[in-house]
Write a protein that holds these residues in place. Sequence first.
Motif, mmCIF file in Angstrom:
data_model
loop_
_atom_site.group_PDB
_atom_site.id
_atom_site.type_symbol
_atom_site.label_atom_id
_atom_site.label_comp_id
_atom_site.label_asym_id
_atom_site.label_seq_id
_atom_site.Cartn_x
_atom_site.Cartn_y
_atom_site.Cartn_z
ATOM 1 N N UNK A 157 -4.641 -73.232 -34.707
ATOM 2 C CA UNK A 157 -3.309 -73.522 -35.220
ATOM 3 C C UNK A 157 -3.479 -74.076 -36.630
ATOM 4 N N UNK A 158 -3.027 -73.339 -37.630
ATOM 5 C CA UNK A 158 -3.138 -73.848 -39.002
ATOM 6 C C UNK A 158 -2.329 -75.119 -39.177
ATOM 7 N N UNK A 159 -1.201 -75.203 -38.508
ATOM 8 C CA UNK A 159 -0.407 -76.429 -38.446
ATOM 9 C C UNK A 159 0.422 -76.361 -37.185
ATOM 10 N N UNK A 160 0.618 -77.495 -36.565
ATOM 11 C CA UNK A 160 1.310 -77.546 -35.277
ATOM 12 C C UNK A 160 2.797 -77.768 -35.479
ATOM 13 N N UNK A 161 3.580 -77.077 -34.682
ATOM 14 C CA UNK A 161 5.021 -77.270 -34.631
ATOM 15 C C UNK A 161 5.400 -77.747 -33.240
ATOM 16 N N UNK A 162 6.612 -78.305 -33.128
ATOM 17 C CA UNK A 162 7.031 -78.829 -31.828
ATOM 18 C C UNK A 162 7.068 -77.745 -30.765
ATOM 19 N N UNK A 163 7.370 -76.501 -31.146
ATOM 20 C CA UNK A 163 7.433 -75.427 -30.155
ATOM 21 C C UNK A 163 6.064 -75.087 -29.575
ATOM 22 N N UNK A 164 4.988 -75.623 -30.185
ATOM 23 C CA UNK A 164 3.655 -75.389 -29.641
ATOM 24 C C UNK A 164 3.352 -76.277 -28.442
ATOM 25 N N UNK A 165 4.193 -77.265 -28.174
ATOM 26 C CA UNK A 165 3.952 -78.152 -27.030
ATOM 27 C C UNK A 165 4.135 -77.381 -25.739
ATOM 28 N N UNK A 166 3.111 -77.325 -24.945
ATOM 29 C CA UNK A 166 3.171 -76.706 -23.631
ATOM 30 C C UNK A 166 1.925 -77.114 -22.839
ATOM 31 N N UNK A 167 2.016 -77.087 -21.503
ATOM 32 C CA UNK A 167 0.892 -77.605 -20.696
ATOM 33 C C UNK A 167 -0.084 -76.543 -20.227
ATOM 34 N N UNK A 168 0.103 -75.296 -20.638
ATOM 35 C CA UNK A 168 -0.656 -74.241 -19.948
ATOM 36 C C UNK A 168 -1.229 -73.214 -20.906
ATOM 37 N N UNK A 169 -2.029 -73.651 -21.875
ATOM 38 C CA UNK A 169 -2.789 -72.720 -22.697
ATOM 39 C C UNK A 169 -4.050 -72.342 -21.913
ATOM 40 N N UNK A 170 -4.152 -71.112 -21.519
ATOM 41 C CA UNK A 170 -5.294 -70.666 -20.708
ATOM 42 C C UNK A 170 -6.066 -69.585 -21.444
ATOM 43 N N UNK A 171 -7.386 -69.731 -21.489
ATOM 44 C CA UNK A 171 -8.266 -68.709 -22.069
ATOM 45 C C UNK A 171 -8.822 -67.859 -20.936
ATOM 46 N N UNK A 172 -8.690 -66.547 -21.081
ATOM 47 C CA UNK A 172 -9.207 -65.606 -20.092
ATOM 48 C C UNK A 172 -10.316 -64.781 -20.733
ATOM 49 N N UNK A 173 -11.372 -64.532 -19.980
ATOM 50 C CA UNK A 173 -12.465 -63.654 -20.421
ATOM 51 C C UNK A 173 -12.565 -62.499 -19.433
ATOM 52 N N UNK A 174 -12.402 -61.286 -19.939
ATOM 53 C CA UNK A 174 -12.442 -60.092 -19.087
ATOM 54 C C UNK A 174 -13.737 -59.329 -19.345
ATOM 55 N N UNK A 175 -14.360 -58.869 -18.255
ATOM 56 C CA UNK A 175 -15.588 -58.072 -18.320
ATOM 57 C C UNK A 175 -15.315 -56.759 -17.592
ATOM 58 N N UNK A 176 -14.802 -55.735 -18.294
ATOM 59 C CA UNK A 176 -14.386 -54.493 -17.626
ATOM 60 C C UNK A 176 -15.511 -53.796 -16.883
#
Length: 1099
Positions: free
Chosen positions: A188-207
């Motif tokens: 995030x180059x700069x944070x805004x209020x709309x960025x507030x959330x509890x569920x940022x999840x990183x997924x890694x897929x191995x096809x």
Amino acid sequence: MRLEGSLQLVLLLALTWRATGLRIPLEVEQPPTIVNHTLGPIIALPFDNTITVRCQAIGNPPPEYRWTKDGQAFFPSNSSKIRPDQKNGTFVLHKKDLFQFQGKYKCFASNKLGTSMTEEIEILVPSIPKFPKETLNPFVVKEGEPIILKCNPPEGVAPRQIYWMSLDLQHIEQDERVSMGTDGNLYFSNALQKDSRPDYCCFAAFPTIRTIVQKTAMAVVVQSSEAPPVRIPSLLLPSGVQTLKVFLKGEAVQLECIPEGYPTPNVTWMKMGGNMMGRVKLSNFQRLLSIPAVEERDQGKYMCTAENSAGKAVHYFDVIVEEPPKWLTEPPRSQLTVSGSDVHIKCSVSGKPPPVITWRRNGEIMRGERVLEDTVVLHNVRPEDSSVYQCEASNVHGSLLANVNILVINMAPLILTRDYQEYAVVLGEDVHMNCSVFSSPPSSISCSYCNILKHFSTILFILRYFVDDDMLQILNVNLSDQGVYTCIARTSLDEDAATALLTVLDVPDAPTNLEISENGNPRNISLSWIPGSDHNSSVTEFVVEYEESKWEPGRWKELQKVVGNQATAELALHGHLNYQFRVYAVNAVGPGPPSEPTRRHETPPAPPERNPENVKIQGHLPYQMDISWEPLLPIEHNGPGLEYKVSYRKLGVEDEWREHMVKRHSFVVRNTSTFVPYEIKIQSRNSDGWGPEPKVVTGYSGEDVPTAAPRDIAVEVINTTILRVSWTQVPYATVRGHLGGYYVHWVRGKSLLNPNKVLDEHHAMSFPGKRSHAIVPGLEPFSEYKLTVNVFNNKGNGPKSDPVTFSTPEGVPQQVPILTASDPHKDSIRLVWGPPLEANGVLSGYHLQYHLINETSLEVLHSQEVNISGPDTTQWQLWGLKEGSLYRFHLSACTQAGCGPAQAEESRTVTAEGGLSKSLQICSYVIDGLEPGTAYTVRLMVKSLLDNASVFEEVIQTRATGESRGSDFSTQRWFIGTMCAVALLTLIALMACFVRKNKGGKYAVKEKEDLHPDLESQEMNDDTFNEYSDSDEKPLKGSSQCSLNGDDTAGDSVSRDSLVDYADGGGEFNEDGSFIGEYSGRKQRGSVSEPSGPGPVRA
């Protein structure tokens, strides 16, 4: 037998020695040469049952094999878990034992003359990728400050795909301000209020291994500020001022600059002292510079600049292009030499950095006078210098290995080609005659033909003769080339010879002396001839042709074929024709030229010998019959005046034959009855008489549409979607054509759940043949229908029967579209669901089953069920549950017909120490920009997966301009108190979701796979890497929330869903790394539309 062995030897050596300039028969002692081996690395995939490591060599004596693993001796035959090949050095590893065999292998093939070796063959056995279990505190930043959410994805089988999503599997929107780096982190180059959330999840897929893993969700809290301060840009990635990047030639280059600052900086790129046009591609919102295949000209210094209104920041990349070792021309060749000569072996390689060359003899490192950097010099060689020399060139980027066989031998000539070899060639084509010779030193080869000795250099003097190495080629062979050839090979030691026979083939000569003799009738004759020369290829057949001057003069046609050992033919001829005949012979080469034609032979007129065939009777119109047939060929007329007699009469009645004479090959009978059977016959006649008695064929006059409708229509409803319909067949006479079958039409008029809505849904099915009943599928439950039946023929449909009205009974409802578990306590859980999309009847309620699950064995310990009678009920509180335990819930919707398929969900009750925090925060919100003296509706809503539930709604009147504030103070205090209480309840509910433990859950699409299992994925899950599984790891449910307080033990989860639906093409990966696929699609289909309130403000 000598030919067979020679051919096999030539083919085998073509694979080995030819590439190195040598062709040595296996009869000669020689060092080993590796002809087939596995090229590494080998990556053991989960669905591989076995892995084969190959090593095959030839040599004389036959080579023996040995292996090393990681530099230590390795014996495949000593392990019961390895199946070695007894014929060579190949061995096979089995699936469940792969991990212990991970390492780097080399194969050595040895005999008394030397040792050949392979490059390293690396076996990689990857484990299942997974994120570590971890407790992540929320990221709390002020508005305008940068954020880095680190993914740190696990390693696994390439390719690996990274994307960021929310817990409900919606992609995180990315732009110039928010973007994912190539390292998988979210910046995030700069944070805004709309960025507030509890569920940022990183997924890694191995096809490749069909696996997705998910990192524990991260929460971001952005504290609001009136106006974020302007900040000069700096770089979140990379750090420092300058970065050195080394790439291999041909590799893809990626340079990345991700800035921070406020306002969001723009990124630009330039190459110092160079031009980037046409070579680079900018992506990821200008943050990523790519070069698909880097070349030396791309080397240099690149600068990225991040700039906003407050200033700028720069970073420099020094790009260096290197390359692994490669042969300048080709690998060094093996050499055959004689005692006393000098041998030079040169290893010409290039690379950056320059490769280091290591010389080995029979696998052992060489040192001393013989090694001169890239060259080995052998002076005055002797037979004991025969060995396999290895040149290995390596740098930091890789290595090259060449095995060079040096064979020191003095040997008399040995002709490998079979003696008395026969060659057959067609006249005018080319022939190659082989004379393969081995000797040391090389032989001088000469050729003897017809007792005249010709050296090959002399043969070259004749334009049609060419010598290519040990091959004699003769172009455009003629008869004079036929004969015996002798190949002579000489050296100073001895000589050897072999002979070959060349036979020239050609098509047969034309037959001669054709004679015609009558057999008592001018139309039955015998034709005889004398065969010509077969030119060394036996005649297989003779072909007799004829030409007649009446109908097609000058055109020759085939009349008859006879076998090649026969020189006569019996011919049956047509009348009223003037014939002549000719014959040609055929052999394996092809057909020869035809003979001279015979004298003319005239046949007298005669009656036709046959009648027309393929008589067709059709009825294009209802009251006529069209008759057509295949006419006689002109030569079959047998005389002048050919015409046809058409005879017809009704079948099955006393009727006279009606006859017509026609010259054409069709006739129309008019004014017939509709679809009446007739007998028809066609007879030929010419001026000399009638043809034979014709055969009688049967046909029908024209069809018309049926006139009657089926009667006594009866409907028997079998179940909610299928019925049996029966009828009385129409009289056959009313069909008026060939019976096609019956059409059943049914119209769904209305649903009994909504009888006022007219549906008018039309359906039809055809049932061919003569029948009086049919099964009709595909009906909708609890609906009213009308049904008709009609008969049809080739002409069309008959009238429909009187309609029959019927209703289908109630059916079981469809599956509940969504079921979620929320608000967990020590002894209770709340279930919330949505009603079925199709009730298929009057909904009577729901049936709930819940099971206590053993978390280790996943067995059911205790089961209970509840009948929920309220059809409008969409939530239920379960009490009396066991503290800190896993439960599985199955909910079905029910009608009077029964209950439909169940929707499944899993959840856990909490433990006493996992209770809610007592620290609560009271929230308020100020609504600006309202009009004075205006009524507004204010609604407070809680967004959830299932519904957007309204927890508060009130109509508020704003004060008019100048109105006193004190008059409404009590109302304001009541409103603020109510709002705070509602916010308190909402916060309690949200925190209960956050602390919920969902160990053993699964993605929302797991229910889909429960109904339609992927057998291949199941096999992989059951059998792959059992010895590395962690019993504490459970798949994560798509509806579950990730913990923010560290109580969630399901942070590391593995999806077993097939990547066919998303990573391999069914889904979509955007440029920003986000994922759109099966998961998000299911979410949208199961969601409830958000209500729109009458007011302009939503809180």
